[in-house]
Design a protein around this motif. Structure first.
Motif, PDB file in Angstrom:
ATOM      1  N   ALA A   1      48.784  41.224  38.394  1.00 58.85           N
ATOM      2  CA  ALA A   1      49.937  40.317  38.339  1.00 58.85           C
ATOM      3  C   ALA A   1      49.520  38.887  38.665  1.00 58.85           C
ATOM      4  N   LEU A   2      48.656  38.742  39.673  1.00 55.24           N
ATOM      5  CA  LEU A   2      48.189  37.413  40.043  1.00 55.24           C
ATOM      6  C   LEU A   2      47.348  36.805  38.931  1.00 55.24           C
ATOM      7  N   GLU A   3      46.518  37.623  38.289  1.00 59.38           N
ATOM      8  CA  GLU A   3      45.686  37.124  37.190  1.00 59.38           C
ATOM      9  C   GLU A   3      46.555  36.607  36.047  1.00 59.38           C
ATOM     10  N   ARG A   4      47.616  37.348  35.714  1.00 56.46           N
ATOM     11  CA  ARG A   4      48.514  36.912  34.639  1.00 56.46           C
ATOM     12  C   ARG A   4      49.232  35.624  35.025  1.00 56.46           C
ATOM     13  N   ALA A   5      49.681  35.562  36.281  1.00 55.18           N
ATOM     14  CA  ALA A   5      50.390  34.356  36.736  1.00 55.18           C
ATOM     15  C   ALA A   5      49.459  33.148  36.718  1.00 55.18           C
ATOM     16  N   MET A   6      48.239  33.321  37.196  1.00 55.79           N
ATOM     17  CA  MET A   6      47.297  32.210  37.222  1.00 55.79           C
ATOM     18  C   MET A   6      46.924  31.752  35.808  1.00 55.79           C
ATOM     19  N   SER A   7      46.900  32.688  34.865  1.00 55.83           N
ATOM     20  CA  SER A   7      46.632  32.318  33.478  1.00 55.83           C
ATOM     21  C   SER A   7      47.768  31.444  32.940  1.00 55.83           C
ATOM     22  N   SER A   8      49.005  31.788  33.309  1.00 55.62           N
ATOM     23  CA  SER A   8      50.152  30.984  32.873  1.00 55.62           C
ATOM     24  C   SER A   8      50.132  29.614  33.553  1.00 55.62           C
ATOM     25  N   ILE A   9      49.731  29.588  34.813  1.00 55.53           N
ATOM     26  CA  ILE A   9      49.642  28.318  35.539  1.00 55.53           C
ATOM     27  C   ILE A   9      48.591  27.422  34.922  1.00 55.53           C
ATOM     28  N   ALA A  10      47.463  28.021  34.539  1.00 57.27           N
ATOM     29  CA  ALA A  10      46.372  27.239  33.938  1.00 57.27           C
ATOM     30  C   ALA A  10      46.772  26.642  32.598  1.00 57.27           C
ATOM     31  N   ALA A  11      47.813  27.199  31.989  1.00 61.52           N
ATOM     32  CA  ALA A  11      48.270  26.696  30.692  1.00 61.52           C
ATOM     33  C   ALA A  11      49.418  25.700  30.817  1.00 61.52           C
TER      34      ALA A  11
END
Length: 225
Positions: free
Chosen positions: A212-222
């Motif tokens: 979940a954190l990996e997905r959230a951080m990917s969205s944040i990076a975008a």
């Protein structure tokens, strides 16, 4: 952990330089360490600052320095301009802080909020902040057809961490009253640029937390500047 009131960075004259953008960063998790919503909100602010170095950040930690419940007398003075001569010292202090909360929101172009889901909704500290920010004539007004939002043009980014699975289509989706509540609040006051990034199921298992954190951080990076 950052202090509760880190002011916008200004020049020697007290003014923001050039085309500086004011960003209000708010954290609400009661966890001083190990908080995913704090980690996510910090990452979002970091991303925006890297993309737009002219951003000036003001920080509030509502868990470390809570506002407290809004009382009738302070509400009357804060929202309606009632006479303050009968307020005691504690009420006067609350009134002054309530004014700061409203002013910080009004002058900010971008608002980033870290939010954990507590007992199906937002932390009480965030509700207290919202109670100071929602003021008729300032962030909304009443018209013949209903409520009119006065906070148009602002960008709000919510970083939400939920222990269970509450996303659309999940068995518990109807119990989710944090994202739905915040969408209602900000839509009501006219915010059209609202982004919500969610880390879901973070307390179910270490594997789900990491994913979940990996997905959230990917969205944040975008996130766009």
């Amino acid at each position: 952990m950052s202090v509760t009131s880190k002011p916008f960075v200004t020049d020697a004259t007290g003014q923001l330089g050039g085309n500086a953008v004011r960003l209000l960063h708010i954290d609400t998790s009661i966890k001083a360490t190990g908080s995913l919503s704090r980690e996510m909100s910090a990452a979002a602010v970091g991303r925006l600052k890297r993309e737009a170095p002219n951003i000036s950040v003001h920080y509030r930690d509502l868990a470390a320095h809570p506002l407290g419940d809004l009382t009738e007398r302070v509400f009357a003075s804060h929202a309606k301009g009632a006479d303050i001569r009968d307020l005691d010292q504690a009420e006067l202090s609350d009134l002054a802080e309530s004014g700061k909360v409203l002013d910080e929101f009004l002058i900010s172009e971008v608002i980033v909020i870290g939010v954990p889901l507590y007992n199906l909704t937002v932390p009480t500290s965030l509700k207290a902040w919202i109670d100071r920010m929602l003021v008729a004539g300032k962030t909304f007004s009443y018209g013949a057809s209903g409520v009119i939002g006065l906070a148009r043009g602002k960008r709000v980014i919510v970083l939400l961490a939920r222990g269970g699975l509450y996303g659309e289509g999940s068995p518990n989706a109807h119990h989710e009253h944090a994202e739905t509540y915040l969408r209602s609040i900000f839509t009501m006051i006219g915010v059209e640029n609202l982004e919500v990034i969610v880390a879901d199921g973070v307390d179910i298992s270490p594997e789900l937390r990491a994913a979940a954190l990996e997905r959230a951080m990917s969205s944040i990076a975008a996130l766009a500047a």
